[in-house]
Design an enzyme around this catalytic site. Structure first.
Site, PDB file in Angstrom:
ATOM      1  N   HIS A   1      -6.671  -6.916  -0.273  1.00  0.00           N
ATOM      2  CA  HIS A   1      -6.254  -5.439  -0.665  1.00  0.00           C
ATOM      3  C   HIS A   1      -5.091  -5.561  -1.950  1.00  0.00           C
ATOM      4  O   HIS A   1      -4.880  -6.024  -2.474  1.00  0.00           O
ATOM      5  CB  HIS A   1      -5.695  -5.380   0.496  1.00  0.00           C
ATOM      6  CG  HIS A   1      -6.585  -5.138   1.435  1.00  0.00           C
ATOM      7  ND1 HIS A   1      -6.356  -6.343   2.639  1.00  0.00           N
ATOM      8  CD2 HIS A   1      -7.913  -4.930   2.202  1.00  0.00           C
ATOM      9  CE1 HIS A   1      -6.797  -6.431   4.026  1.00  0.00           C
ATOM     10  NE2 HIS A   1      -8.187  -5.528   3.264  1.00  0.00           N
TER      11      HIS A   1
ATOM     12  N   HIS B   1       1.038  -1.034   0.052  1.00  0.00           N
ATOM     13  CA  HIS B   1       0.250  -0.400  -0.603  1.00  0.00           C
ATOM     14  C   HIS B   1       0.797   1.439   0.075  1.00  0.00           C
ATOM     15  O   HIS B   1      -0.111   2.706  -0.318  1.00  0.00           O
ATOM     16  CB  HIS B   1      -0.535  -0.109   0.919  1.00  0.00           C
ATOM     17  CG  HIS B   1      -2.025  -1.002   1.502  1.00  0.00           C
ATOM     18  ND1 HIS B   1      -2.726  -1.073   0.577  1.00  0.00           N
ATOM     19  CD2 HIS B   1      -2.064  -1.661   2.414  1.00  0.00           C
ATOM     20  CE1 HIS B   1      -3.369  -2.515   0.378  1.00  0.00           C
ATOM     21  NE2 HIS B   1      -3.576  -2.535   1.329  1.00  0.00           N
TER      22      HIS B   1
ATOM     23  N   ASP C   1      -2.762 -10.710  -2.343  1.00  0.00           N
ATOM     24  CA  ASP C   1      -3.065 -10.212  -1.404  1.00  0.00           C
ATOM     25  C   ASP C   1      -4.974  -9.478  -1.310  1.00  0.00           C
ATOM     26  O   ASP C   1      -4.774  -9.420  -2.483  1.00  0.00           O
ATOM     27  CB  ASP C   1      -2.600  -8.674  -0.480  1.00  0.00           C
ATOM     28  CG  ASP C   1      -2.853  -8.208   1.050  1.00  0.00           C
ATOM     29  OD1 ASP C   1      -2.063  -8.676   1.476  1.00  0.00           O
ATOM     30  OD2 ASP C   1      -3.875  -7.404   1.106  1.00  0.00           O
TER      31      ASP C   1
ATOM     32  N   ASP D   1      -4.480 -12.951   3.450  1.00  0.00           N
ATOM     33  CA  ASP D   1      -6.325 -12.256   3.947  1.00  0.00           C
ATOM     34  C   ASP D   1      -7.054 -12.286   3.404  1.00  0.00           C
ATOM     35  O   ASP D   1      -8.401 -11.842   3.108  1.00  0.00           O
ATOM     36  CB  ASP D   1      -5.596 -10.838   4.513  1.00  0.00           C
ATOM     37  CG  ASP D   1      -5.405  -9.476   3.834  1.00  0.00           C
ATOM     38  OD1 ASP D   1      -5.026 -10.293   2.527  1.00  0.00           O
ATOM     39  OD2 ASP D   1      -5.441  -8.816   2.928  1.00  0.00           O
TER      40      ASP D   1
HETATM   41 ZN   LIG Z   1      -4.187  -7.132   2.443  1.00  0.00          ZN
END
Ligand SMILES: [Zn+2]
Length: 308
Positions: free
Chosen positions: A161, A122, A159, A243
């Protein structure tokens, strides 16, 4: 040949506030999950300044260093905190993924896994966010290109996200194919299929909540892996967040532990076909401790199978 497992005790010294999901225990369960595996264990070096500068401006790196607290915590945003041990951890995290690239390029390992925190996908050029300070995997990709002279590398980010930071750092570089599957809607909100990079070098595949492992497998078999193979990368990097697991408290993609084994195996198969099996994987998210440990274990196990 073998699988390198690169980490450093400093990555346990990045302490987040009580109740924060990105916590020390995450790395502890990963270390415990692989403790009996026959891995080539390597201590991560600190990141070289030249490597940080591949994606982050000097002023930004200096600002991060100035922000480090002497005690307690400093919040860089609502999610992203620094403790006194964070700087060392963040520099080890970058150093680990870069060392992984060096080892695979030198033939010292078939493939490698960097067990690090803080995660990196991120972190944007001048904006730490989402638990991430530096763009670990993007830096490693640039290092593979600029230091080792590769001409094409692919990053696969599974991931849950969207890897907005990695995308920010590589979307203008046609030498890097960035592929991300992620739940949408979900933090950070980016990652629409329409975001394709400056030269079509970004492939975002948003997934609806609760779609599960069967949809994921179809997406990888029909969309992601054919794109990676067609790009003919000389190395494949993985942003390995766990996740998307059904037990994870932050998301709802409902993948199983065996889905992570499957996707790892398939990525390694493609790497075997196009780049001599060169795979460098690094830990991103994963917030249910039991699911994280089990998923990281099958991930590393598949790397070992592929690298044997
Ligand atoms: Zn994540």
């Amino acid at each position: 040949m073998t699988t390198a497992f690169i980490t450093h005790p400093d990555c346990l010294s990045h302490v987040t506030p009580p109740g924060h999901p990105e916590r020390v225990a995450r790395l502890e369960v990963v270390l415990d999950a692989v403790k009996d595996m026959d891995l080539l264990r390597v201590k991560a070096p600190l990141a070289a300044e030249d490597d940080l500068l591949r994606v982050h401006p000097a002023g930004h790196i200096a600002a991060i260093r100035r922000a480090a607290p002497q005690e307690g915590w400093r919040a860089l945003d609502a999610d992203t905190h620094m403790s006194p041990g964070t700087l060392a951890a963040a520099h080890r995290a970058v150093g680990a993924v870069v060392r992984a690239v060096d080892m695979v390029m030198a033939g010292e390992a078939s493939n490698a896994f960097a067990a690090v925190r803080p995660p990196g996908h991120h972190a944007e050029r001048e904006t730490p966010m989402g638990f991430c300070l530096f763009g670990n995997v993007a830096i490693a990709a640039k290092h593979a290109l600029d230091h080792h002279g590769l001409t094409r590398v692919a990053i696969v980010d599974f991931d849950v996200h969207h890897g907005n930071g990695t995308q920010d750092l590589v979307e203008d570089d046609p030498r890097i194919l960035f592929c991300s599957t992620h739940q949408m809607p979900l933090y950070p909100g980016s990652g629409a299929a329409s975001e394709t990079g400056a030269s079509g070098n970004v492939l975002n595949v948003p997934l609806d909540p609760n779609t599960g492992g069967a949809v994921m497998r179809r997406v990888y078999d029909n969309v992601v892996l054919p794109a990676v193979a067609a790009f003919k990368p000389e190395m494949i990097l993985i942003s390995a967040g766990f996740d998307a697991h059904g037990a994870d408290p932050l998301a709802n993609l409902n993948w199983s532990t065996q889905d992570f084994a499957w996707v790892t195996r398939r990525i390694c198969e493609v790497a075997g076909e196009v780049c001599g099996g060169r795979v460098v994987s690094t830990l991103e998210g994963g917030y249910d401790l039991a699911a994280l440990g089990a998923s990281a274990a099958v991930h590393v196990d598949e790397l070992m199978e592929a690298g044997a």
